[in-house]
Design an enzyme around this catalytic site. Structure first.
Site, PDB file in Angstrom:
ATOM      1  N   CYS B 116     -14.560  20.701  25.974  1.00 56.32           N
ATOM      2  CA  CYS B 116     -15.920  20.168  25.805  1.00 56.32           C
ATOM      3  C   CYS B 116     -16.356  19.344  27.015  1.00 56.32           C
ATOM      4  O   CYS B 116     -17.538  18.990  27.127  1.00 56.32           O
ATOM      5  CB  CYS B 116     -16.007  19.254  24.583  1.00 56.32           C
ATOM      6  SG  CYS B 116     -15.502  19.988  23.029  1.00 56.32           S
ATOM      7  N   HIS B 134     -19.884  16.074  19.711  1.00 48.79           N
ATOM      8  CA  HIS B 134     -19.821  17.496  19.358  1.00 48.79           C
ATOM      9  C   HIS B 134     -19.198  17.622  17.973  1.00 48.79           C
ATOM     10  O   HIS B 134     -18.074  17.186  17.770  1.00 48.79           O
ATOM     11  CB  HIS B 134     -18.979  18.250  20.390  1.00 48.79           C
ATOM     12  CG  HIS B 134     -18.683  19.660  20.000  1.00 48.79           C
ATOM     13  ND1 HIS B 134     -19.650  20.519  19.499  1.00 48.79           N
ATOM     14  CD2 HIS B 134     -17.534  20.388  20.006  1.00 48.79           C
ATOM     15  CE1 HIS B 134     -19.107  21.694  19.237  1.00 48.79           C
ATOM     16  NE2 HIS B 134     -17.823  21.636  19.532  1.00 48.79           N
ATOM     17  N   HIS B 136     -18.341  20.047  14.373  1.00 47.32           N
ATOM     18  CA  HIS B 136     -18.202  21.331  13.689  1.00 47.32           C
ATOM     19  C   HIS B 136     -18.713  21.172  12.259  1.00 47.32           C
ATOM     20  O   HIS B 136     -18.117  21.715  11.334  1.00 47.32           O
ATOM     21  CB  HIS B 136     -16.746  21.781  13.671  1.00 47.32           C
ATOM     22  CG  HIS B 136     -16.229  22.305  14.972  1.00 47.32           C
ATOM     23  ND1 HIS B 136     -15.049  22.997  15.073  1.00 47.32           N
ATOM     24  CD2 HIS B 136     -16.734  22.243  16.219  1.00 47.32           C
ATOM     25  CE1 HIS B 136     -14.841  23.329  16.340  1.00 47.32           C
ATOM     26  NE2 HIS B 136     -15.843  22.884  17.060  1.00 47.32           N
ATOM     27  N   GLU B 159     -39.329  13.072   5.928  1.00 41.78           N
ATOM     28  CA  GLU B 159     -39.339  11.737   6.547  1.00 41.78           C
ATOM     29  C   GLU B 159     -38.210  11.542   7.556  1.00 41.78           C
ATOM     30  O   GLU B 159     -38.381  10.898   8.589  1.00 41.78           O
ATOM     31  CB  GLU B 159     -39.238  10.663   5.453  1.00 41.78           C
ATOM     32  CG  GLU B 159     -39.251   9.233   5.961  1.00 41.78           C
ATOM     33  CD  GLU B 159     -40.618   8.771   6.455  1.00 41.78           C
ATOM     34  OE1 GLU B 159     -41.598   9.514   6.293  1.00 41.78           O
ATOM     35  OE2 GLU B 159     -40.695   7.656   7.003  1.00 41.78           O
ATOM     36  N   HIS B 216     -20.797  27.832  15.258  1.00 41.73           N
ATOM     37  CA  HIS B 216     -19.861  26.933  15.929  1.00 41.73           C
ATOM     38  C   HIS B 216     -20.117  25.457  15.558  1.00 41.73           C
ATOM     39  O   HIS B 216     -19.254  24.803  14.989  1.00 41.73           O
ATOM     40  CB  HIS B 216     -19.993  27.166  17.441  1.00 41.73           C
ATOM     41  CG  HIS B 216     -19.125  26.301  18.298  1.00 41.73           C
ATOM     42  ND1 HIS B 216     -18.709  26.669  19.549  1.00 41.73           N
ATOM     43  CD2 HIS B 216     -18.612  25.063  18.098  1.00 41.73           C
ATOM     44  CE1 HIS B 216     -17.965  25.699  20.073  1.00 41.73           C
ATOM     45  NE2 HIS B 216     -17.886  24.717  19.209  1.00 41.73           N
TER      46      HIS B 216
END
Lengths: 255, 255, 255, 255
Positions: B116, B134, B136, B159, B216
């Protein structure tokens, strides 16, 4: 129902046996099984005494007991077997050494050995695993139900599949474009009778790190606790996703 | 699978490197990443070693390692890069400096840099972000699946949309009547190969604080941890709502 | 995004203001709001800075700030208003005293007063409430969506309805055979503009302890924290049940 | 709504009564009820003051109070009855000794005895149980709704069924191929009026450890806390599974 409060032993031999499970190291198997079981309870994997786990370290196998509240297990509740027991005859029902009759190095009073014992041992012997987790996850059970009579759960092109290793002795994990295949065996009346089917299934699916048991749950193993636990988590995530996909009319594979 | 217990270094240079991650300040990035990862694990965002996070502070970038149990990360597991690395060539696969070969100021033994890394760096460089998350999340993945082949997830008149800023350099957050648009890029076999598509997507959607990756998960960034985390939470809330709306036959937009 | 770390004040007047929120009593409103917000975060009610809560005690009103991570609020982040502010003109947009311009006894630097302030005050003034909770619960939002354009959510013959009081000044709670009716108002672009509709709704439904805001969430109040919180929990339980009932084709009322 | 903060007593007789609930033993019933209620709250079983639990030990019965936040109960909030009260007339509405009028050994000021009291007592008297749990679990309520007007919830061939004992005085638990049958009684306006129907139901279903109450929840009992709690967990797991199965079109029983 065992009395968890009374499981510590009392005699000199008992004291020797207690030494097998008393340690200040949080990663000693007897401590580690307790923290894992409490964690698995919070994940919904061992609700109402269901499920369990076992760790092998060196010449010893440590096992959670049967029929107790898994989130409350204490180190003194742990059973210990010598690793040489992996050579015992356990799969063939006609010749089986029962988990009740194994030569435990430590056997807590008032507690019963787990019927999962021969299944944990099978993963250690046939896969050289050192940790095996058995869950009654609702997502695993629903996934087996949604498979009908199919012998394999299959899903593909989901990133989380990359959390599953390719196979014992193979380098690295499954890729995004690999299809994940988790075999399913049918449930039996007695847990220990699953052993022969688990063994056959492991031979038929030499790369798998897990076997689903229809209408029951899953067995997952790994070379260590971290591997078994993270595979188990990744699979559970995928089973939940698969159930939600089915509700939403989304296919599991590209067919 | 890395051995998290063995990640601390041993030599003099190692001690200097360790000083980069040892602090009594709970908001030091090396400590903050650990508490965030444990929190994200409980939210179901980083199950089974998936997902990750990175914080930039001043001239340094701190990164969670690859392939470990995110809820158990310790400060000594953290990788450190000099911020000047943001100038490295990382998007173009032909000229890419791999995350394996970057000039880490601190690189824990037995641990692997996260794939990443180039994606986190892209958010820092192109958006001047200082935190990137990040996940999942199952809801993010299901939202991308429910979008079919559409390149954008869209929802309006909820909202919680007001939890998302209008855009970098723009004042304030989206309004209730603004349509939220979160772009979706297609997944690639290797995580680092997403970098060029993330970069293109950021150019195409100059106001977005997040990019979904189909099948992903999602990348979300912000000027600081609080902004990245609260945007990520708001989006996750909206993705879950969207999935439930679909089950109930409720449309996401007024068309 | 406010800087929560910098909210404590510095001058002599500041020290006096700080004394309003510093207490060893866990049930002091400034402490209680913090523990409640952390709890509500875990319930999914105040995700991503959404939602909030306020307590009135004697001549003072304590309020959570706007736009911060609710689970991390500290007592020094709390705003304090004199209770006499309940007489301010807040409903009529043309004559409104903005929540930005109210005579706060304590106003943390770098934090913004909540736009929920006039709505909390309305429940205190019109219902003599002392605690008001505003959630962005997904179940509340889905319940309003499932009601279409109906102005009331209705459910009956569910035991949990007995957790809701009959009405202000009325003795006891709703019975099992009473129909629960929770009014719904339409959302507005700005939260404070809801005030006049909340006020009208309270007049139209003199017995209600809660008002749903379509596509937004809910406001719930009570004579004290325990009443507001337990009503809010009971309603949230009922909204979740109602959503599940809809998925399963079960009607909310007896035709 | 009771004032939980004011429940401790003040006089000499009060001090004697307090001694009944003050203990350093975490498994003393007055302490155990508190930790169980906090745990059940997290499981969603006692939301918004709903549900409750009772433990009998020797010649005393300990009971959680009515209408309070169950996760905040303190030992001094506990009511105590002499076990000989099990001989009181409680089922017949015409002759009933109300739970308000029972000869409590300890009765916290400002708190109200639970209307569940006669139901807990019925399980103790008719089944020789020592712990009884009453939940408002959403899964239990949905299961009763999905049963329509049927008097029994039935499911079979799910491993978790093995968490339920065969019946009082019978050895061991249900088998995988046994059909689990949990009877359902209709709800009444007042909780205490359920007593006679619970009693009749226990006679009609002499093996059951639980009775569902339609549109309300469930009562589950056992010889001790561990048995009552693990049965309650196994049933709740099964009810949730059953609800999910219904959404997915999967039948609860064969044909």
């Amino acid at each position: 129902m065992a009395t968890q409060e009374q499981s510590a032993n009392g005699t000199k031999a008992d004291a020797d046996a207690d030494a097998l499970v008393l340690s200040n190291d949080p990663f000693h198997p007897a401590n580690h099984i307790c923290t894992l079981c409490a964690h698995f309870y919070n994940l919904g994997w061992v609700t109402g005494t269901g499920g369990g786990t076992s760790i092998r370290r060196g010449d010893k196998i440590y096992l959670a007991p049967s029929g107790v509240q898994k989130e409350l297990i204490k180190p003194t509740d742990i059973f210990v077997l010598p690793s040489e027991c992996l050579n015992l005859q356990i799969a063939d029902p006609a010749k089986r050494v029962s988990h009740h009759d194994m030569p435990y190095l430590r056997r807590p009073k008032n507690l019963t050995p787990s019927a999962c014992t021969p299944l944990f041992m099978t993963s250690f012997r046939k896969r050289d695993a050192n940790c095996c987790i058995h869950t009654h996850s609702e997502w695993a059970v629903l996934a087996t139900l949604l498979c009908g009579s199919a012998k394999v759960f299959e899903i593909e092109e989901i990133e989380q599949i990359k959390g599953i290793p390719k196979g014992p002795g193979k380098d690295g994990n499954l890729g995004y474009f690999d299809r994940l295949r988790v075999p399913i065996i049918e449930n039996t009346a007695k847990e220990e009778d699953l052993t022969q089917y688990l063994e056959q299934c492991m031979e038929e699916f030499p790369d798998t790190f897990a076997v689903l048991v229809r209408r029951h749950g899953i067995y997952v193993w790994g070379k260590d606790v971290a591997q078994a636990k993270t595979i188990c988590e990744s699979l559970d995530w995928l089973f939940k996703l698969a159930v939600e996909m089915k509700k939403l009319g989304l296919p599991w594979t590209k067919q």
